[in-house]
Design an enzyme around this catalytic site. Structure first.
Site, mmCIF file in Angstrom:
data_model
loop_
_atom_site.group_PDB
_atom_site.id
_atom_site.type_symbol
_atom_site.label_atom_id
_atom_site.label_comp_id
_atom_site.label_asym_id
_atom_site.label_seq_id
_atom_site.Cartn_x
_atom_site.Cartn_y
_atom_site.Cartn_z
ATOM 1 N N HIS A 163 -12.733 22.060 -13.603
ATOM 2 C CA HIS A 163 -12.561 20.851 -12.787
ATOM 3 C C HIS A 163 -11.396 21.020 -11.815
ATOM 4 O O HIS A 163 -11.521 20.765 -10.616
ATOM 5 C CB HIS A 163 -12.312 19.654 -13.711
ATOM 6 C CG HIS A 163 -12.075 18.363 -13.004
ATOM 7 N ND1 HIS A 163 -13.042 17.408 -12.877
ATOM 8 C CD2 HIS A 163 -10.976 17.860 -12.381
ATOM 9 C CE1 HIS A 163 -12.557 16.389 -12.210
ATOM 10 N NE2 HIS A 163 -11.295 16.631 -11.897
ATOM 11 N N GLU A 164 -10.251 21.476 -12.324
ATOM 12 C CA GLU A 164 -9.070 21.639 -11.471
ATOM 13 C C GLU A 164 -9.251 22.779 -10.472
ATOM 14 O O GLU A 164 -8.753 22.708 -9.349
ATOM 15 C CB GLU A 164 -7.823 21.858 -12.330
ATOM 16 C CG GLU A 164 -7.502 20.699 -13.246
ATOM 17 C CD GLU A 164 -7.402 19.357 -12.550
ATOM 18 O OE1 GLU A 164 -6.905 19.299 -11.404
ATOM 19 O OE2 GLU A 164 -7.826 18.354 -13.137
ATOM 20 N N HIS A 216 -10.985 21.496 -7.390
ATOM 21 C CA HIS A 216 -10.020 20.910 -6.453
ATOM 22 C C HIS A 216 -9.305 22.015 -5.676
ATOM 23 O O HIS A 216 -9.165 21.942 -4.454
ATOM 24 C CB HIS A 216 -8.963 20.086 -7.198
ATOM 25 C CG HIS A 216 -9.455 18.809 -7.780
ATOM 26 N ND1 HIS A 216 -9.991 17.791 -7.029
ATOM 27 C CD2 HIS A 216 -9.471 18.376 -9.065
ATOM 28 C CE1 HIS A 216 -10.309 16.792 -7.827
ATOM 29 N NE2 HIS A 216 -10.015 17.120 -9.069
#
Length: 147
Positions: free
Chosen positions: A67-68, A71
């Site tokens: 998820h990170e 980003h």
């Protein structure tokens, strides 16, 4: 798991799933309480909640790392890196990252009450006076059930 092991894991996941290197720093941040991880826009570093590994294990941590990294890579490419952006949602689905992290600080209920009429069980964090309240379904009183 140490910060060095985390750094290697993030680099490995980045190369495997994103086909791009992760060249910044990834660390555990014990001050994170309600989130699984954080991407810093200015420094491009990643922070992760150490409780994720302890409570849920390495598989949940890998989902947070993906998820990170979504980003991270989208921001560096100049694409939509925010949660509501289409690019972010597509990449997250493509790599199999987690959209939300499980609640780390979920409290177990301290008190359990049961209705004397319909036998409905309710859980509460705070104790309440059973003579003042009645069941909303059948209008009978409650009794406290010890754990």
């Amino acid at each position: 798991m140490t910060n060095e092991e985390l750094q290697k894991l993030v680099e490995c996941i980045s190369l495997t799933f994103f086909k791009q290197p992760f060249v910044h720093q990834a660390i555990f941040n014990p001050r994170l309480k309600t989130t699984g991880g954080r991407y810093h826009l200015k420094t491009h570093n990643l922070d992760f909640n150490p409780k994720i590994v302890v409570v849920f294990g390495k598989d949940e941590l890998i989902g947070v790392i993906k998820h990170e990294l979504c980003h991270y890579h989208l921001h560096l490419q100049g694409l939509g890196y925010k949660h509501q952006d289409k690019d972010f949602k597509q990449l997250l689905k493509q790599v199999g990252g987690s959209r939300y992290v499980k609640n780390v600080n979920q409290k177990q209920p301290k008190y359990t009450y049961q209705c004397t009429g319909c036998q409905q069980v309710i859980y509460r964090q705070r104790r309440f006076n059973v003579s003042k309240y009645i069941c909303s379904k059948c209008r009978h009183s409650f009794k406290e059930i010890p754990f």
